[in-house]
Design a protein around this motif. Structure first.
Motif, mmCIF file in Angstrom:
data_model
loop_
_atom_site.group_PDB
_atom_site.id
_atom_site.type_symbol
_atom_site.label_atom_id
_atom_site.label_comp_id
_atom_site.label_asym_id
_atom_site.label_seq_id
_atom_site.Cartn_x
_atom_site.Cartn_y
_atom_site.Cartn_z
ATOM 1 N N ASP A 100 1.835 -0.285 -7.755
ATOM 2 C CA ASP A 100 2.222 0.928 -8.687
ATOM 3 C C ASP A 100 2.044 0.596 -10.048
ATOM 4 O O ASP A 100 2.469 1.428 -10.947
ATOM 5 N N GLY A 101 2.347 -0.998 -10.562
ATOM 6 C CA GLY A 101 2.680 -1.147 -11.818
ATOM 7 C C GLY A 101 4.206 -1.323 -11.972
ATOM 8 O O GLY A 101 4.321 -2.002 -13.047
ATOM 9 N N SER A 102 4.884 -0.975 -11.375
ATOM 10 C CA SER A 102 6.336 -1.199 -11.519
ATOM 11 C C SER A 102 6.906 -1.838 -10.457
ATOM 12 O O SER A 102 7.919 -2.411 -10.279
ATOM 13 N N GLY A 103 6.184 -2.163 -9.344
ATOM 14 C CA GLY A 103 6.463 -3.142 -7.957
ATOM 15 C C GLY A 103 5.491 -2.934 -6.793
ATOM 16 O O GLY A 103 4.428 -2.345 -7.160
ATOM 17 N N GLN A 104 5.672 -3.488 -5.895
ATOM 18 C CA GLN A 104 4.702 -3.506 -4.765
ATOM 19 C C GLN A 104 5.391 -2.993 -3.566
ATOM 20 O O GLN A 104 6.615 -3.356 -3.293
ATOM 21 N N ILE A 105 4.699 -2.333 -2.628
ATOM 22 C CA ILE A 105 5.192 -1.966 -1.323
ATOM 23 C C ILE A 105 4.287 -2.168 -0.260
ATOM 24 O O ILE A 105 2.910 -2.075 -0.454
ATOM 25 N N ASP A 106 4.842 -2.365 0.896
ATOM 26 C CA ASP A 106 3.490 -2.578 2.021
ATOM 27 C C ASP A 106 3.430 -0.847 2.670
ATOM 28 O O ASP A 106 4.220 -0.444 2.894
ATOM 29 N N LEU A 107 2.289 -0.775 2.766
ATOM 30 C CA LEU A 107 1.952 0.375 3.524
ATOM 31 C C LEU A 107 1.390 -0.240 5.045
ATOM 32 O O LEU A 107 0.649 -1.140 5.208
ATOM 33 N N VAL A 108 1.895 0.474 5.951
ATOM 34 C CA VAL A 108 1.872 -0.128 7.401
ATOM 35 C C VAL A 108 1.495 1.253 8.364
ATOM 36 O O VAL A 108 2.043 2.166 8.408
ATOM 37 N N TRP A 109 0.240 0.879 8.880
ATOM 38 C CA TRP A 109 -0.132 1.939 9.968
ATOM 39 C C TRP A 109 0.078 1.228 11.346
ATOM 40 O O TRP A 109 -0.782 0.350 11.695
ATOM 41 N N LEU A 110 1.039 1.720 12.083
ATOM 42 C CA LEU A 110 1.497 1.047 13.429
ATOM 43 C C LEU A 110 0.501 1.444 14.419
ATOM 44 O O LEU A 110 -0.289 2.580 14.421
ATOM 45 N N GLY A 111 0.070 0.643 15.076
ATOM 46 C CA GLY A 111 -1.003 0.392 16.362
ATOM 47 C C GLY A 111 -2.399 0.731 15.906
ATOM 48 O O GLY A 111 -3.142 1.050 16.785
ATOM 49 N N ARG A 112 -2.452 0.370 14.413
ATOM 50 C CA ARG A 112 -3.968 0.630 14.049
ATOM 51 C C ARG A 112 -4.636 -0.778 13.928
ATOM 52 O O ARG A 112 -3.984 -1.573 13.118
ATOM 53 N N LYS A 113 -5.879 -0.919 13.987
ATOM 54 C CA LYS A 113 -6.395 -2.384 13.834
ATOM 55 C C LYS A 113 -6.997 -2.103 12.433
ATOM 56 O O LYS A 113 -7.745 -2.937 11.794
#
Length: 100
Positions: free
Chosen positions: A48-61
């Motif tokens: 987002d320009g100020s940091g990074q974060i993981d987006l996680v969709w559980l059980g999805r391919k």
């Protein structure tokens, strides 16, 4: 997408911590597809320009439309997944796709 709002909602990763509600916009830097055996989760790295974060969709391919380079708006609660801050199954809207 239902916006997570309120006085406790944070709009910059640099201000977020665990168990904080966030509503962020940024660019996807990478996508990780789980192995064929079906274990794991579909992941994307949002900046987002100020940091990074993981987006996680559980059980999805896969998650349709989620590819590196898109601009995304996400909302959710910051949690820990694989020892890093992440949004699990975040609400999202694709804002813009990269130019080809």
């Amino acid at each position: 997408m239902t916006q997570i709002s309120g006085k406790d909602t944070i709009n910059r990763l640099s201000e977020a911590g665990q168990r904080k509600r966030v509503s962020l916009s940024g660019t996807l830097k990478a996508v990780t597809i789980p192995p064929e055996d079906g274990r794991g989760a579909f992941r994307a790295l949002l900046d987002d320009g100020s940091g990074q974060i993981d987006l996680v969709w559980l059980g999805r391919k896969n998650v349709p439309g989620i590819v590196p380079g898109i601009t995304l708006h996400v909302a959710g609660l910051v949690s820990v997944y694989d020892e890093v801050n992440a949004l699990l199954n975040p609400e999202y809207d694709i804002v813009a796709t990269p130019r080809e």
